[in-house]
Design a protein around this motif. Structure first.
Motif, PDB file in Angstrom:
ATOM      1  N   MET A 171      -9.770   5.600   2.565  1.00 44.74           N
ATOM      2  CA  MET A 171      -8.506   6.235   2.194  1.00 44.74           C
ATOM      3  C   MET A 171      -8.668   7.157   0.997  1.00 44.74           C
ATOM      4  O   MET A 171      -7.972   8.170   0.885  1.00 44.74           O
ATOM      5  CB  MET A 171      -7.458   5.164   1.881  1.00 44.74           C
ATOM      6  N   TYR A 172      -9.572   6.793   0.100  1.00 46.15           N
ATOM      7  CA  TYR A 172      -9.808   7.615  -1.093  1.00 46.15           C
ATOM      8  C   TYR A 172     -11.280   8.009  -1.164  1.00 46.15           C
ATOM      9  O   TYR A 172     -12.131   7.428  -0.481  1.00 46.15           O
ATOM     10  CB  TYR A 172      -9.402   6.844  -2.357  1.00 46.15           C
TER      11      TYR A 172
ATOM     12  N   GLU B  37       0.013   9.278  -6.111  1.00 45.07           N
ATOM     13  CA  GLU B  37       0.332  10.702  -5.938  1.00 45.07           C
ATOM     14  C   GLU B  37       1.122  11.217  -7.129  1.00 45.07           C
ATOM     15  O   GLU B  37       0.860  12.315  -7.642  1.00 45.07           O
ATOM     16  CB  GLU B  37       1.136  10.912  -4.652  1.00 45.07           C
TER      17      GLU B  37
ATOM     18  N   TYR C 274      -5.025  -2.923   6.509  1.00 43.95           N
ATOM     19  CA  TYR C 274      -5.961  -2.280   5.583  1.00 43.95           C
ATOM     20  C   TYR C 274      -7.136  -3.223   5.359  1.00 43.95           C
ATOM     21  O   TYR C 274      -7.014  -4.445   5.461  1.00 43.95           O
ATOM     22  CB  TYR C 274      -5.277  -1.949   4.256  1.00 43.95           C
TER      23      TYR C 274
ATOM     24  N   GLU D 274      -7.975   2.230   6.045  1.00 47.64           N
ATOM     25  CA  GLU D 274      -6.954   1.825   6.994  1.00 47.64           C
ATOM     26  C   GLU D 274      -7.663   1.191   8.174  1.00 47.64           C
ATOM     27  O   GLU D 274      -8.725   1.651   8.600  1.00 47.64           O
ATOM     28  CB  GLU D 274      -6.122   3.021   7.445  1.00 47.64           C
TER      29      GLU D 274
ATOM     30  N   ARG E  97       0.326   4.123  -2.884  1.00 52.39           N
ATOM     31  CA  ARG E  97      -0.083   5.504  -2.586  1.00 52.39           C
ATOM     32  C   ARG E  97       0.894   6.499  -3.198  1.00 52.39           C
ATOM     33  O   ARG E  97       0.492   7.537  -3.731  1.00 52.39           O
ATOM     34  CB  ARG E  97      -0.186   5.703  -1.075  1.00 52.39           C
ATOM     35  N   LYS E  98       2.195   6.192  -3.125  1.00 48.85           N
ATOM     36  CA  LYS E  98       3.201   7.083  -3.711  1.00 48.85           C
ATOM     37  C   LYS E  98       3.032   7.172  -5.221  1.00 48.85           C
ATOM     38  O   LYS E  98       3.087   8.267  -5.807  1.00 48.85           O
ATOM     39  CB  LYS E  98       4.595   6.558  -3.372  1.00 48.85           C
TER      40      LYS E  98
ATOM     41  N   VAL F 221       0.809  -1.214   0.000  1.00 47.23           N
ATOM     42  CA  VAL F 221       0.000   0.000   0.000  1.00 47.23           C
ATOM     43  C   VAL F 221       0.848   1.273   0.000  1.00 47.23           C
ATOM     44  O   VAL F 221       0.525   2.225  -0.733  1.00 47.23           O
ATOM     45  CB  VAL F 221      -0.995  -0.022   1.175  1.00 47.23           C
ATOM     46  N   PRO F 222       1.925   1.371   0.787  1.00 48.86           N
ATOM     47  CA  PRO F 222       2.728   2.611   0.737  1.00 48.86           C
ATOM     48  C   PRO F 222       3.243   2.927  -0.666  1.00 48.86           C
ATOM     49  O   PRO F 222       3.203   4.082  -1.101  1.00 48.86           O
ATOM     50  CB  PRO F 222       3.872   2.326   1.715  1.00 48.86           C
TER      51      PRO F 222
END
Length: 512
Positions: free
Chosen positions: A132-133, A112, A173, A125, A108-109, A104-105
């Protein structure tokens, strides 16, 4: 200004307003691109052409599974795809199960970096009250507001389980399987309350119920207020199935296949009529110059890494059949044998396993490049050796073949082992283990065996969670595509030879 001119200008303004209000809306959609990057420029070019003609409002959306699927995703861990998405100007994007492949990290990056509006109604989460979105995104087209609602199949928590739990099994999550349909309905109601004229569901659920029983058809059956479902996940080509919702109203469900075999075109007329069309990529004459330039640059970067010839084959290593069905998910193939052998050799294990869903693309006859190998095994998985009891082997084989003859990504390709699947009784028998002298002996339910597999399959991402509690004997940093390349070079001597011309009879399927 004289009165005649003034009235003329008013009439002209009114006619322009009427024309604008009467413009249709075209939403182009794609699902399961799986790093098939050449399709993006065609889709963007078609959208641009419609907008330039001023005959309709045009936009594009994505229904998930874009970060992973072939060499382009693997060698950049999704970054090259994010670079393309940044240019696509999607009005909305939802998540597929393979967006979670890098964790997930990392996902997400990358999102972005892409800068695309993301909607997913059911990703939370653990313990948090809000998703989260955004549960929905509203865009205005003329005098109409369209709400896009994103939904990702909850079975992702099984398929990519390592991204949802820590090493102690603690939930990180949650895709909310218990309240999935209710969350979609809640988002529909909220979007309508905010003034949405139309609600479009960007779904990554698929038409065929799998491990948790979810499908886009069942989602429609359990909700009301959705106007159309643009679907993904099951890689089906569906121009427009009609499924009844909770009120008995027929709702269109559509899907484009995979890797831009088609671009979907949703037409919404001024009077609110919905129709869908699938356009073959090769039939689209348009391109977007910026997207094309970026795609060409990425191809050059990938080529620099992947052009090395590793081996040669006089036959095709089979993953899919002539109808593009992933047969590796439902029967033994020569590619499955080869991959499992590479694992067993690399870690000196009794048995090698790979789930059919982890073997993605055929390798064609001729020279085999490093890129071809990564294309077959495109994920970032590493190998490990674990200790498995005979009883656990039987439980895994039974559970992961229960859907035969249907195709299932958990289907176990194997090495150092053979077994029989009974497709009607959903049982497994005649499990035998390869001996040092080349013979096979019945599995001993009371002893343990060493098994080579990927971290993905050990941690619960594949094979359900059958091996999750098994003890790790060896942790390797070797990626699974590196193991296959090493096996082809060093063991096979750069040629697949006669050994893998056809499946070797390790998996027998009988209809009883």
């Amino acid at each position: 200004m004289n009165r005649r001119l003034f009235l003329g200008l008013i009439a002209l303004a009114m006619s322009c307003q009427i024309t604008t209000a009467q413009k249709s809306i075209v939403i182009l959609y794609e699902n399961d691109a799986h790093c098939g990057i050449d399709g993006y420029t065609k889709m963007a070019g078609l959208r641009d052409a419609i907008n330039s003609s001023d005959t309709a409002y045009a936009a594009a959306v994505c229904c998930g599974d874009f970060l992973q699927g072939n060499t382009t995703g693997a060698i950049s861990k999704g970054q090259y795809i994010a670079d393309i998405l940044r240019l696509m100007d999607y009005h909305a994007l939802t998540l597929g199960n393979h967006e979670f492949d890098y964790g997930v990290p990392r996902m997400r990056k990358l999102l972005e970096d892409a800068g695309t509006p993301v909607t997913c109604v059911n990703l939370y989460e653990a313990g948090e009250p809000e998703p989260m979105y955004a549960p929905y995104i509203i865009h205005q087209y003329g005098d109409k507001k369209i709400a896009y609602i994103g939904a990702c199949t909850p079975e992702t928590m099984i398929l990519e389980g390592y991204s949802f739990y820590d090493t102690n099994g603690i939930l990180l999550y949650d895709l909310k399987p218990k309240t999935f349909y209710a969350l979609v309905q809640q988002a529909v109601d909220a979007a309508r309350a905010e003034g949405a004229d139309y609600v479009i569901l960007l779904s990554h659920v698929g038409e065929t119920p799998q491990s948790m029983g979810f499908s886009s058809y069942r989602l429609v059956n359990n909700t009301r207020g959705i106007d159309i479902v643009l679907d993904g996940h099951s890689h089906e080509v569906i121009e427009g199935a009609k499924i009844k919702n909770l009120d008995g109203k027929e709702i269109i469900v559509t899907q484009t296949g995979t890797q831009f075999a088609h671009v979907g075109k949703l037409l919404i007329t001024p009077d609110g009529h919905f129709s869908t069309q699938l356009i073959k990529r090769q039939d689209i004459p348009y391109e977007n110059a910026k997207v094309t330039a970026t795609v060409d640059s990425i191809h050059q970067k990938v080529k620099a890494v992947t052009s090395e010839v590793v081996a040669h084959s006089d036959y095709r290593l089979v993953v899919s059949d002539e109808n593009d069905q992933w047969v590796v998910r439902g029967e033994e193939t020569n590619a499955g044998d080869l991959v499992a052998d590479a694992y067993r050799y690399a870690l000196k294990a009794d048995i090698g396993f790979e789930n059919g869903g982890g073997i993605r693309n055929d390798i064609q006859t001729g020279d085999i490049t490093y890129g071809d190998i990564i294309g077959m095994l495109p994920y970032d998985n590493t190998l490990r050796r674990i200790m498995v009891s005979g009883e656990q082997l039987q439980q895994m084989l039974t559970r992961c073949t229960a859907l035969v003859p249907l195709l299932d990504g958990n289907f176990p390709q194997c090495s150092g082992l053979r077994y029989t699947i009974h497709s009607k009784s959903h049982t497994v028998s005649d499990i035998e283990i390869l001996q040092e002298d080349g013979s096979y002996a019945p599995v001993d339910m009371k002893r343990t065996y060493s098994v080579a597999l990927t971290n993905y399959n050990h941690e619960g991402g594949g094979f359900f969670d059958c091996f999750k509690k098994c003890v790790v004997l060896q942790e390797s940093s070797l990626r699974y595509y590196e193991a296959l390349a090493d096996y082809m070079r060093n063991v096979l001597g750069g040629n697949t030879g006669d050994t893998y011309t056809k499946p070797q009879g390790r998996i027998r399927i009988v209809a009883d």
